[in-house]
Design a protein around this motif. Structure first.
Motif, PDB file in Angstrom:
ATOM      1  N   ARG A 132       0.835  -1.204   0.000  1.00 44.19           N
ATOM      2  CA  ARG A 132       0.000   0.000   0.000  1.00 44.19           C
ATOM      3  C   ARG A 132       0.880   1.269   0.000  1.00 44.19           C
ATOM      4  O   ARG A 132       0.621   2.215  -0.757  1.00 44.19           O
ATOM      5  N   THR A 133       1.905   1.275   0.830  1.00 46.81           N
ATOM      6  CA  THR A 133       2.808   2.427   0.901  1.00 46.81           C
ATOM      7  C   THR A 133       3.479   2.678  -0.450  1.00 46.81           C
ATOM      8  O   THR A 133       3.583   3.823  -0.906  1.00 46.81           O
ATOM      9  N   ALA A 134       3.916   1.606  -1.112  1.00 51.34           N
ATOM     10  CA  ALA A 134       4.596   1.737  -2.406  1.00 51.34           C
ATOM     11  C   ALA A 134       3.650   2.261  -3.481  1.00 51.34           C
ATOM     12  O   ALA A 134       4.026   3.103  -4.301  1.00 51.34           O
ATOM     13  N   LEU A 135       2.421   1.775  -3.491  1.00 50.58           N
ATOM     14  CA  LEU A 135       1.437   2.231  -4.488  1.00 50.58           C
ATOM     15  C   LEU A 135       1.133   3.711  -4.315  1.00 50.58           C
ATOM     16  O   LEU A 135       1.112   4.479  -5.281  1.00 50.58           O
ATOM     17  N   LEU A 136       0.903   4.121  -3.072  1.00 53.28           N
ATOM     18  CA  LEU A 136       0.586   5.524  -2.813  1.00 53.28           C
ATOM     19  C   LEU A 136       1.771   6.431  -3.137  1.00 53.28           C
ATOM     20  O   LEU A 136       1.598   7.553  -3.622  1.00 53.28           O
ATOM     21  N   ALA A 137       2.986   5.940  -2.891  1.00 51.46           N
ATOM     22  CA  ALA A 137       4.179   6.727  -3.204  1.00 51.46           C
ATOM     23  C   ALA A 137       4.315   6.966  -4.697  1.00 51.46           C
ATOM     24  O   ALA A 137       4.894   7.972  -5.132  1.00 51.46           O
ATOM     25  N   GLU A 138       3.770   6.043  -5.492  1.00 50.45           N
ATOM     26  CA  GLU A 138       3.795   6.179  -6.952  1.00 50.45           C
ATOM     27  C   GLU A 138       2.561   6.901  -7.475  1.00 50.45           C
ATOM     28  O   GLU A 138       2.294   6.879  -8.681  1.00 50.45           O
ATOM     29  N   LYS A 139       1.813   7.542  -6.574  1.00 49.23           N
ATOM     30  CA  LYS A 139       0.597   8.290  -6.937  1.00 49.23           C
ATOM     31  C   LYS A 139      -0.473   7.386  -7.553  1.00 49.23           C
ATOM     32  O   LYS A 139      -1.224   7.788  -8.439  1.00 49.23           O
ATOM     33  N   ILE A 140      -0.526   6.148  -7.085  1.00 49.73           N
ATOM     34  CA  ILE A 140      -1.546   5.201  -7.537  1.00 49.73           C
ATOM     35  C   ILE A 140      -2.620   5.129  -6.461  1.00 49.73           C
ATOM     36  O   ILE A 140      -2.349   4.757  -5.318  1.00 49.73           O
ATOM     37  N   GLU A 141      -3.841   5.504  -6.822  1.00 43.59           N
ATOM     38  CA  GLU A 141      -4.936   5.535  -5.861  1.00 43.59           C
ATOM     39  C   GLU A 141      -5.454   4.130  -5.607  1.00 43.59           C
ATOM     40  O   GLU A 141      -5.599   3.328  -6.532  1.00 43.59           O
ATOM     41  N   ILE A 142      -5.749   3.821  -4.352  1.00 44.27           N
ATOM     42  CA  ILE A 142      -6.302   2.518  -3.979  1.00 44.27           C
ATOM     43  C   ILE A 142      -7.791   2.694  -3.727  1.00 44.27           C
ATOM     44  O   ILE A 142      -8.197   3.450  -2.840  1.00 44.27           O
ATOM     45  N   ARG A 143      -8.615   1.991  -4.536  1.00 44.80           N
ATOM     46  CA  ARG A 143     -10.057   2.181  -4.441  1.00 44.80           C
ATOM     47  C   ARG A 143     -10.779   0.900  -4.834  1.00 44.80           C
ATOM     48  O   ARG A 143     -10.390   0.235  -5.793  1.00 44.80           O
ATOM     49  N   SER A 144     -11.826   0.565  -4.115  1.00 47.04           N
ATOM     50  CA  SER A 144     -12.615  -0.619  -4.419  1.00 47.04           C
ATOM     51  C   SER A 144     -13.155  -0.555  -5.833  1.00 47.04           C
ATOM     52  O   SER A 144     -13.665   0.474  -6.272  1.00 47.04           O
ATOM     53  N   PHE A 145     -13.026  -1.648  -6.557  1.00 45.07           N
ATOM     54  CA  PHE A 145     -13.495  -1.701  -7.939  1.00 45.07           C
ATOM     55  C   PHE A 145     -14.999  -1.534  -8.020  1.00 45.07           C
ATOM     56  O   PHE A 145     -15.530  -1.060  -9.016  1.00 45.07           O
ATOM     57  N   GLY A 146     -15.691  -1.907  -6.958  1.00 45.86           N
ATOM     58  CA  GLY A 146     -17.156  -1.845  -6.986  1.00 45.86           C
ATOM     59  C   GLY A 146     -17.756  -0.565  -6.454  1.00 45.86           C
ATOM     60  O   GLY A 146     -18.964  -0.428  -6.346  1.00 45.86           O
ATOM     61  N   VAL A 147     -16.908   0.414  -6.098  1.00 44.64           N
ATOM     62  CA  VAL A 147     -17.407   1.639  -5.472  1.00 44.64           C
ATOM     63  C   VAL A 147     -16.841   2.845  -6.225  1.00 44.64           C
ATOM     64  O   VAL A 147     -15.762   2.817  -6.779  1.00 44.64           O
ATOM     65  N   GLY A 148     -17.579   3.931  -6.184  1.00 42.95           N
ATOM     66  CA  GLY A 148     -17.086   5.187  -6.731  1.00 42.95           C
ATOM     67  C   GLY A 148     -17.095   5.224  -8.240  1.00 42.95           C
ATOM     68  O   GLY A 148     -18.024   4.775  -8.883  1.00 42.95           O
ATOM     69  N   SER A 149     -16.020   5.759  -8.827  1.00 42.79           N
ATOM     70  CA  SER A 149     -16.000   5.995 -10.266  1.00 42.79           C
ATOM     71  C   SER A 149     -15.978   4.711 -11.092  1.00 42.79           C
ATOM     72  O   SER A 149     -16.183   4.754 -12.295  1.00 42.79           O
TER      73      SER A 149
END
Length: 257
Positions: free
Chosen positions: A238-255
């Protein structure tokens, strides 16, 4: 911004047996695949896990498997497409009941273990799983191995699909996972696994066991919740993904809806 779903197989304790560290892992993921009682889990664990996921804003998913507690659902079973259709309907319905009881909603379905692997390469099994998901709720997202028969079957059934990649598993040149019976099936080096995930998400490639880069599409990343160092690894990922500006979001929620 690139976004990715981070999922884990949870709710796999049952009776007197505790498997995984669900309460902690849930804090770092965006989707939970919750066991439905066939390969693992029981009504008490199922309700507890659904409640926890809901309270943390984690997407709730059904994780149906073969009726094989002794083998943890990782042994192939020779069932007819009709039997597979019925067992998926049964298990998804169980999670839906638990979710409805607390005014929550099931967002996705991800088959477990041997059922997942068999559906990845067998069109009849993949079709039975996809038909079952659509029959229960055509709005459910079907999780399947990227490039697999299951993803193709889901698309043919006009389901939303999420192409899944694995953080801690090695790949064969044809895009399938290395069988767990082989020594090189699981990646135990967390740093190596994180680098592989970043390559899959940012470049759409993964290095197979023969050293060849193969193309792969990643919508959701699986982190196994029952591994010994699952919590440590999911934090690092999770830390590595966020550091690369990759948003973590449920596939079934939101956009993604």
């Amino acid at each position: 911004m690139i976004s990715i779903d981070l999922n884990s197989d949870l709710g796999e304790s049952f009776g007197a047996y505790t498997i995984g560290n669900d309460e902690e892992v849930l804090k770092y993921i965006s989707s939970a695949n919750i066991a439905c009682g066939f390969h693992a889990g029981d009504p008490n664990v199922m309700m507890k896990t659904v409640r926890l996921a809901c309270s943390l804003g984690v997407g709730i998913g059904a994780h149906p498997g073969f009726p094989d507690l002794a083998g943890f659902g990782r042994r192939n079973m020779q069932l007819s497409p009709e039997e597979i259709f019925n067992l998926v309907v049964y298990q998804v319905g169980a999670i839906q009941g638990a979710a409805k009881a607390i005014d929550a909603k099931v967002r996705h379905v991800k088959p477990h273990g041997a059922l997942y692997n068999m559906a990845s390469v067998n069109r009849d099994i993949a079709g039975a799983v996809a038909r079952a998901v659509r029959a229960v709720d055509p709005q459910l997202v079907l999780f399947g191995l990227a490039g697999s028969e299951l993803i193709q079957a889901g698309e043919e059934m006009r389901l939303k699909v999420a192409r899944e990649v694995f953080a801690d598993r090695t790949y064969q040149p044809d895009g399938t996972l290395t069988p767990r019976s082989q020594q090189n099936a699981v990646i135990h080096d967390a740093d190596e696994a994180v680098l592989r995930v970043l390559k899959m998400v940012k470049e759409g490639k993964v290095t197979a066991v023969n050293g060849q880069d193969i193309f792969i599409q990643a919508d959701t990343i699986c982190v196994h919740g029952d591994e010994e160092k699952a919590l440590e690894f999911v934090k690092k990922l999770r830390t590595a993904l966020l550091a690369e500006k990759i948003e973590i979001r449920s596939f079934g929620v939101g956009s993604h809806d």
